[in-house]
Design an enzyme around this catalytic site. Sequence first.
Site, PDB file in Angstrom:
ATOM      1  N   ARG A 179     -16.894   1.931 -37.769  1.00  0.00           N
ATOM      2  CA  ARG A 179     -15.561   2.258 -38.242  1.00  0.00           C
ATOM      3  C   ARG A 179     -14.550   1.956 -37.134  1.00  0.00           C
ATOM      4  O   ARG A 179     -14.722   2.385 -35.997  1.00  0.00           O
ATOM      5  CB  ARG A 179     -15.553   3.756 -38.556  1.00  0.00           C
ATOM      6  CG  ARG A 179     -14.460   4.224 -39.450  1.00  0.00           C
ATOM      7  CD  ARG A 179     -14.750   5.698 -39.699  1.00  0.00           C
ATOM      8  NE  ARG A 179     -13.575   6.496 -39.408  1.00  0.00           N
ATOM      9  CZ  ARG A 179     -12.788   6.978 -40.338  1.00  0.00           C
ATOM     10  NH1 ARG A 179     -13.070   6.784 -41.599  1.00  0.00           N
ATOM     11  NH2 ARG A 179     -11.742   7.687 -40.006  1.00  0.00           N
ATOM     12  N   ASP A 234     -28.431  13.484 -39.757  1.00  0.00           N
ATOM     13  CA  ASP A 234     -28.220  12.111 -39.289  1.00  0.00           C
ATOM     14  C   ASP A 234     -29.571  11.412 -39.175  1.00  0.00           C
ATOM     15  O   ASP A 234     -30.382  11.738 -38.289  1.00  0.00           O
ATOM     16  CB  ASP A 234     -27.497  12.125 -37.932  1.00  0.00           C
ATOM     17  CG  ASP A 234     -27.085  10.721 -37.526  1.00  0.00           C
ATOM     18  OD1 ASP A 234     -27.967   9.833 -37.453  1.00  0.00           O
ATOM     19  OD2 ASP A 234     -25.884  10.496 -37.302  1.00  0.00           O
ATOM     20  N   THR A 250      -7.839   1.661 -37.779  1.00  0.00           N
ATOM     21  CA  THR A 250      -7.535   1.326 -39.180  1.00  0.00           C
ATOM     22  C   THR A 250      -8.347   2.159 -40.169  1.00  0.00           C
ATOM     23  O   THR A 250      -8.085   2.099 -41.369  1.00  0.00           O
ATOM     24  CB  THR A 250      -7.867  -0.156 -39.462  1.00  0.00           C
ATOM     25  OG1 THR A 250      -9.276  -0.320 -39.244  1.00  0.00           O
ATOM     26  CG2 THR A 250      -7.091  -1.092 -38.570  1.00  0.00           C
ATOM     27  N   ASP A 302     -30.356   9.576 -35.760  1.00  0.00           N
ATOM     28  CA  ASP A 302     -30.614  10.511 -34.664  1.00  0.00           C
ATOM     29  C   ASP A 302     -31.999  11.138 -34.788  1.00  0.00           C
ATOM     30  O   ASP A 302     -32.726  11.278 -33.799  1.00  0.00           O
ATOM     31  CB  ASP A 302     -29.551  11.615 -34.637  1.00  0.00           C
ATOM     32  CG  ASP A 302     -28.274  11.153 -33.940  1.00  0.00           C
ATOM     33  OD1 ASP A 302     -28.292  10.076 -33.307  1.00  0.00           O
ATOM     34  OD2 ASP A 302     -27.269  11.874 -34.031  1.00  0.00           O
TER      35      ASP A 302
END
Length: 221
Positions: free
Chosen positions: A114, A212, A118, A215
């Site tokens: 990401r 996650d 923006t 992870d």
Amino acid sequence: MSLPTQAAQHPRLHQLPQTKQLKALMTIIRDQTTSRGDFVFYSDRVIRLLVEEGLNHLPVVNKEVITPMGMPFQGVSFEGRICGVSIMRAGESMEQGLRDVCTSVRIGKVLIQRDESTAQAKLYYSKLPKDISNRWVLLLDPMLATGGSAVKCIETLLEAGVKEDRILFINLICSPEGVLAMLEQFPKLQIITAEIDESMDVQRYILPGLGDFGDRYFGTE
Ligand code: URA
């Protein structure tokens, strides 16, 4: 109809058969007390099932072979060639499962993150097989949340000449919002998944989810 039901009933969403065995495997990997070793072991088992299911959606052509009994057998063989593309980093956890089933399969990689300025998914790196436009692509990413990275990755594949109806997106758990958004944006895409969850939290983690994935798989919690 609820969003999870809508997603589950979509004709281009292929869920693994909801067997007790699959439920038991998913229960282990969703459990927050599961050790990393078990998380990897049981995730790998689900990934293997997903890759096998993905292969069920590839076209075949008729093929006759002669058995050691000297008799013809009317069988089939896969029509086209495949490759994998993993979305780094979590998608890399699925590469071995693909290799276990398809010997010497080519595997491309993309890194999408990401862009904080923006808020859009941005492509940072891609390395794809040169002849990818002639292949079926098994796109690997274990968790489909918003689909932001997967959308960017599919755009990258389309730019490389891959035909949209030759992309099979394989994941373990998806959010119903992610499934419906992706299948609407890409009208020929197919998704193979193990389970569809309820929703996402404000940080876009899938609920109930498993946390996650990268992870837990790579031990970076
Ligand atoms: N990626 C993850 O690893 N987990 C989620 O719940 C969503 C995205």
